[in-house]
Motif scaffolding. Structure first.
Motif, PDB file in Angstrom:
ATOM      1  N   GLY A  34      35.378  33.269  32.191  1.00  0.00           N
ATOM      2  CA  GLY A  34      36.524  34.147  32.358  1.00  0.00           C
ATOM      3  C   GLY A  34      37.799  33.557  31.793  1.00  0.00           C
ATOM      4  N   TRP A  35      38.734  34.440  31.502  1.00  0.00           N
ATOM      5  CA  TRP A  35      40.092  34.050  31.114  1.00  0.00           C
ATOM      6  C   TRP A  35      41.084  34.569  32.148  1.00  0.00           C
ATOM      7  N   PHE A  36      42.034  33.732  32.481  1.00  0.00           N
ATOM      8  CA  PHE A  36      43.126  34.073  33.374  1.00  0.00           C
ATOM      9  C   PHE A  36      44.430  33.636  32.718  1.00  0.00           C
ATOM     10  N   ARG A  37      45.532  34.101  33.273  1.00  0.00           N
ATOM     11  CA  ARG A  37      46.830  33.601  32.834  1.00  0.00           C
ATOM     12  C   ARG A  37      47.771  33.537  34.022  1.00  0.00           C
ATOM     13  N   GLY A  41      56.345  31.715  38.131  1.00  0.00           N
ATOM     14  CA  GLY A  41      56.690  32.421  39.350  1.00  0.00           C
ATOM     15  C   GLY A  41      55.724  33.509  39.760  1.00  0.00           C
ATOM     16  N   LYS A  42      54.610  33.625  39.042  1.00  0.00           N
ATOM     17  CA  LYS A  42      53.632  34.674  39.352  1.00  0.00           C
ATOM     18  C   LYS A  42      52.280  34.066  39.691  1.00  0.00           C
ATOM     19  N   GLU A  43      51.444  34.869  40.318  1.00  0.00           N
ATOM     20  CA  GLU A  43      50.096  34.423  40.638  1.00  0.00           C
ATOM     21  C   GLU A  43      49.223  34.438  39.381  1.00  0.00           C
ATOM     22  N   ARG A  44      48.157  33.657  39.456  1.00  0.00           N
ATOM     23  CA  ARG A  44      47.198  33.642  38.343  1.00  0.00           C
ATOM     24  C   ARG A  44      46.510  34.999  38.273  1.00  0.00           C
ATOM     25  N   GLU A  45      46.452  35.521  37.062  1.00  0.00           N
ATOM     26  CA  GLU A  45      45.997  36.897  36.827  1.00  0.00           C
ATOM     27  C   GLU A  45      44.710  36.914  36.017  1.00  0.00           C
ATOM     28  N   PHE A  46      43.741  37.674  36.487  1.00  0.00           N
ATOM     29  CA  PHE A  46      42.493  37.845  35.751  1.00  0.00           C
ATOM     30  C   PHE A  46      42.733  38.668  34.498  1.00  0.00           C
ATOM     31  N   LEU A  47      42.084  38.266  33.399  1.00  0.00           N
ATOM     32  CA  LEU A  47      42.189  38.998  32.138  1.00  0.00           C
ATOM     33  C   LEU A  47      40.855  39.586  31.705  1.00  0.00           C
ATOM     34  N   TYR A  93      44.280  30.191  31.047  1.00  0.00           N
ATOM     35  CA  TYR A  93      43.235  29.314  31.552  1.00  0.00           C
ATOM     36  C   TYR A  93      41.859  29.913  31.315  1.00  0.00           C
ATOM     37  N   CYS A  94      40.915  29.064  30.965  1.00  0.00           N
ATOM     38  CA  CYS A  94      39.527  29.497  30.953  1.00  0.00           C
ATOM     39  C   CYS A  94      38.828  28.938  32.184  1.00  0.00           C
ATOM     40  N   ALA A  95      37.775  29.615  32.603  1.00  0.00           N
ATOM     41  CA  ALA A  95      37.089  29.236  33.820  1.00  0.00           C
ATOM     42  C   ALA A  95      35.619  29.615  33.732  1.00  0.00           C
ATOM     43  N   ALA A  96      34.817  28.917  34.530  1.00  0.00           N
ATOM     44  CA  ALA A  96      33.372  29.163  34.548  1.00  0.00           C
ATOM     45  C   ALA A  96      32.923  29.455  35.970  1.00  0.00           C
ATOM     46  N   GLN A 102      32.557  39.476  42.049  1.00  0.00           N
ATOM     47  CA  GLN A 102      33.979  39.267  42.341  1.00  0.00           C
ATOM     48  C   GLN A 102      34.673  38.444  41.261  1.00  0.00           C
ATOM     49  N   LEU A 103      34.360  38.719  40.032  1.00  0.00           N
ATOM     50  CA  LEU A 103      34.842  37.890  38.934  1.00  0.00           C
ATOM     51  C   LEU A 103      36.315  38.058  38.647  1.00  0.00           C
ATOM     52  N   MET A 104      36.973  39.004  39.267  1.00  0.00           N
ATOM     53  CA  MET A 104      38.421  39.124  39.108  1.00  0.00           C
ATOM     54  C   MET A 104      39.157  38.152  40.023  1.00  0.00           C
ATOM     55  N   SER A 105      38.439  37.521  40.917  1.00  0.00           N
ATOM     56  CA  SER A 105      39.047  36.586  41.865  1.00  0.00           C
ATOM     57  C   SER A 105      38.923  35.160  41.373  1.00  0.00           C
ATOM     58  N   ILE A 106      40.002  34.386  41.503  1.00  0.00           N
ATOM     59  CA  ILE A 106      39.954  32.981  41.097  1.00  0.00           C
ATOM     60  C   ILE A 106      38.939  32.221  41.940  1.00  0.00           C
ATOM     61  N   ARG A 107      38.638  32.711  43.133  1.00  0.00           N
ATOM     62  CA  ARG A 107      37.704  32.000  44.020  1.00  0.00           C
ATOM     63  C   ARG A 107      36.268  32.050  43.515  1.00  0.00           C
TER      64      ARG A 107
END
Length: 122
Positions: A34-37, A41-47, A93-96, A102-107
C-alpha cells in the motif's frame, strides 16, 4: 521485511512523479502493498493498495490520477502520480500487509518504509 521509498521531489502543479518502493526479502509477492501519505498536521492517509496478482484499490482522492503497480520479480512497487496538485504535498510512505482486509487502515500494515517527500508548487 524492509521497505525503502524513493522518487519524491519538487514538481509544479500539473506535473508527474513516479515513486518506487523496494522491498527486501523473498516474500514480497505474498504481501499486499500500500501507499499512504501524511501532510503536516494531518493524519496518515490511505492512497492505494495492490494485491499480489495486481488487483488494485484506490482512495477516491487519487482515483484517476494515481496508478499503483508492482513488479514481483524486482520486489518493487510503484506509484505513478499525474496531474499533481499543491494539496498532494506530503510525505509518501509505502507499506506491506500480510493480510487482505481493512487495507485502508494503517493498522493492517506491519512494515513501513521511511517516507519520501513530495512537494507540489502552485
Amino acid at each position: 521485511v524492509q521497505l525503502q521509498a524513493s522518487g519524491g521531489g519538487l514538481v509544479q502543479a500539473g506535473g508527474s512523479l513516479r515513486l518506487s518502493c523496494i522491498t527486501s526479502g523473498r516474500t514480497f509477492s505474498t504481501y499486499v502493498m500500500g501507499w499512504f501519505r501524511q501532510a503536516p498536521g494531518k493524519e496518515r492517509e490511505f492512497l492505494a493498495a495492490i494485491w499480489s496478482r495486481s488487483v488494485t484499490y484506490y482512495a477516491d482522492s487519487v482515483k484517476g490520477r494515481f496508478t499503483i503497480s508492482r513488479d514481483n520479480a524486482k520486489n518493487t512497487m510503484y506509484l505513478q502520480m499525474n496531474s499533481l496538485k499543491p494539496e498532494d504535498t506530503a510525505v509518501y510512505y509505502c507499506a506491506a500487509s500480510p493480510s487482505s482486509t481493512q487495507l485502508m487502515s494503517i493498522r493492517a500494515y506491519n512494515y513501513w518504509g521511511q517516507g519520501t517527500l513530495v512537494t507540489v508548487s502552485s
